[in-house]
Design an enzyme around this catalytic site. Structure first.
Site, short mmCIF file in Angstrom:
data_model
loop_
_atom_site.label_atom_id
_atom_site.label_comp_id
_atom_site.label_asym_id
_atom_site.label_seq_id
_atom_site.Cartn_x
_atom_site.Cartn_y
_atom_site.Cartn_z
N ASP A 45 -13.92 -10.41 -7.30
CA ASP A 45 -12.82 -10.18 -8.23
C ASP A 45 -13.35 -10.32 -9.64
O ASP A 45 -14.38 -10.97 -9.87
CB ASP A 45 -11.68 -11.18 -7.98
CG ASP A 45 -10.34 -10.66 -8.48
OD1 ASP A 45 -9.56 -10.14 -7.65
OD2 ASP A 45 -10.07 -10.75 -9.69
N ASP A 84 -16.67 -6.30 -11.98
CA ASP A 84 -15.72 -5.35 -12.56
C ASP A 84 -15.90 -4.04 -11.81
O ASP A 84 -16.93 -3.37 -11.94
CB ASP A 84 -16.00 -5.17 -14.05
CG ASP A 84 -15.09 -4.16 -14.72
OD1 ASP A 84 -14.28 -3.50 -14.02
OD2 ASP A 84 -15.19 -4.00 -15.96
N ASN A 106 -10.06 -3.06 -1.94
CA ASN A 106 -8.69 -3.49 -2.21
C ASN A 106 -8.38 -3.57 -3.70
O ASN A 106 -7.22 -3.48 -4.10
CB ASN A 106 -8.46 -4.86 -1.55
CG ASN A 106 -7.14 -5.47 -1.93
OD1 ASN A 106 -6.08 -4.92 -1.64
ND2 ASN A 106 -7.19 -6.62 -2.59
N TYR A 138 -1.51 6.53 -10.80
CA TYR A 138 -1.73 5.65 -9.66
C TYR A 138 -1.71 6.44 -8.36
O TYR A 138 -2.57 6.26 -7.48
CB TYR A 138 -0.67 4.55 -9.64
CG TYR A 138 -0.90 3.49 -8.59
CD1 TYR A 138 -1.92 2.55 -8.74
CD2 TYR A 138 -0.09 3.42 -7.45
CE1 TYR A 138 -2.11 1.57 -7.78
CE2 TYR A 138 -0.29 2.44 -6.49
CZ TYR A 138 -1.31 1.52 -6.66
OH TYR A 138 -1.52 0.55 -5.70
N LYS A 175 -4.69 6.99 -5.50
CA LYS A 175 -4.55 6.64 -4.09
C LYS A 175 -4.69 7.87 -3.19
O LYS A 175 -5.29 7.79 -2.11
CB LYS A 175 -3.21 5.94 -3.86
CG LYS A 175 -3.10 4.58 -4.53
CD LYS A 175 -4.22 3.64 -4.09
CE LYS A 175 -4.08 2.25 -4.65
NZ LYS A 175 -5.16 1.34 -4.20
#
Length: 259
Positions: free
Chosen positions: A39, A66, A93, A156, A160
């Site tokens: 993360d 990052d 994720n 977004y 995806k």
């Protein structure tokens, strides 16, 4: 690190500091895997690693990276490889959502989202591919969203939907090395990620609308996605690749609002 540790399967989980990432790490750790919890928020994944590290022959390692920066991704993969000597599972994720409509989206926001949400997973798999070639095995699990079929905030959704396309392309390319590549598409999942930039009243309305169009009449929970990740990471899914599994109680059948 002793041979026992290095012989355990290793999973790299990005975006591990959020509710969904933590649930995935916890489940894969429960399944017996070593975990590389990745993360941009190092202190958060260090806390997760401290919480999970209870076994003398199993490890959770926190690494800061990052996912929008190629050098950062390369450094993380190098560190994971040096620690464990293998990488078996990748869970892409990590994501950001800088919301805007087609009328007012910010091109800089668009580019940043594409870098983290789409280019990042591709680069991560590129850097890890030599491990899979050597091992002749591997698993890739891309976390997408049910909005890829139903619509929503344009940037977004484009990320995806692109990640679904990447899933299918990598499934073809990596199959000769016995690597499966699949995607999980959750429904609305209450979390800091989905609440960011929304006031509670708007979110409550969106949640109510989501439940209304969901045949199983509830929102997605982190453990729903974590359990599906566990299956796709296991040998039980060895003959499944290039699939998108919707973990949303059937709400993929309904249109998605733009709020």
């Amino acid at each position: 690190m002793n041979a026992l540790l290095s012989n355990r399967p290793v999973a790299v989980v990005t975006g591990a500091a959020g509710e969904l990432g933590r649930a995935i790490c916890q489940r894969l750790y429960q399944d017996g895997l070593n975990i590389v919890a990745v993360d941009i928020n190092l202190s958060a994944v260090e806390a997760l690693a401290h919480t999970l590290n209870r076994s003398s022959d199993q490890r959770v390692v926190a690494i800061q990276a990052d996912m929008g920066d190629e050098r950062s991704i390369s450094a993380m993969v190098d560190q994971a490889g040096e620690l464990f000597g293998r990488i078996d599972v990748v869970v892409n994720n990590a994501a950001i959502n800088l919301r805007g409509s087609i009328y007012d989206f910010n091109p800089e926001h668009w580019d940043k989202m594409m870098a983290v949400n789409l280019r990042g997973p591709a680069l991560l798999c590129q850097k890890i591919a030599p491990f899979w070639v050597k091992q002749q095995s591997g698993r890739v699990i891309n976390i997408v969203s049910r909005c890829w079929v139903a619509g929503g905030p344009p940037a977004y959704v484009a990320c995806k939907a692109g990640l679904v396309g990447l899933t299918r392309s990598m499934a073809r390319e990596l199959a000769p090395h016995n690597v499966t590549v699949n995607a999980i598409a959750p429904g609305l999942l209450p979390s800091a990620f989905t609440l960011e930039g929304r006031n509670p009243e708007d979110f409550d309305q969106m949640a109510e609308g989501s439940i209304n169009v969901t045949p199983l009449k509830r929102l997605t929970r982190p453990e729903d996605v974590a359990n599906t990740t566990s299956f796709l990471a296991s040998s039980d899914s060895a003959f499944i690749t290039a699939e998108v599994i919707h973990v949303c109680g059937g709400s993929q059948l309904a249109p998605f609002g733009t709020r």
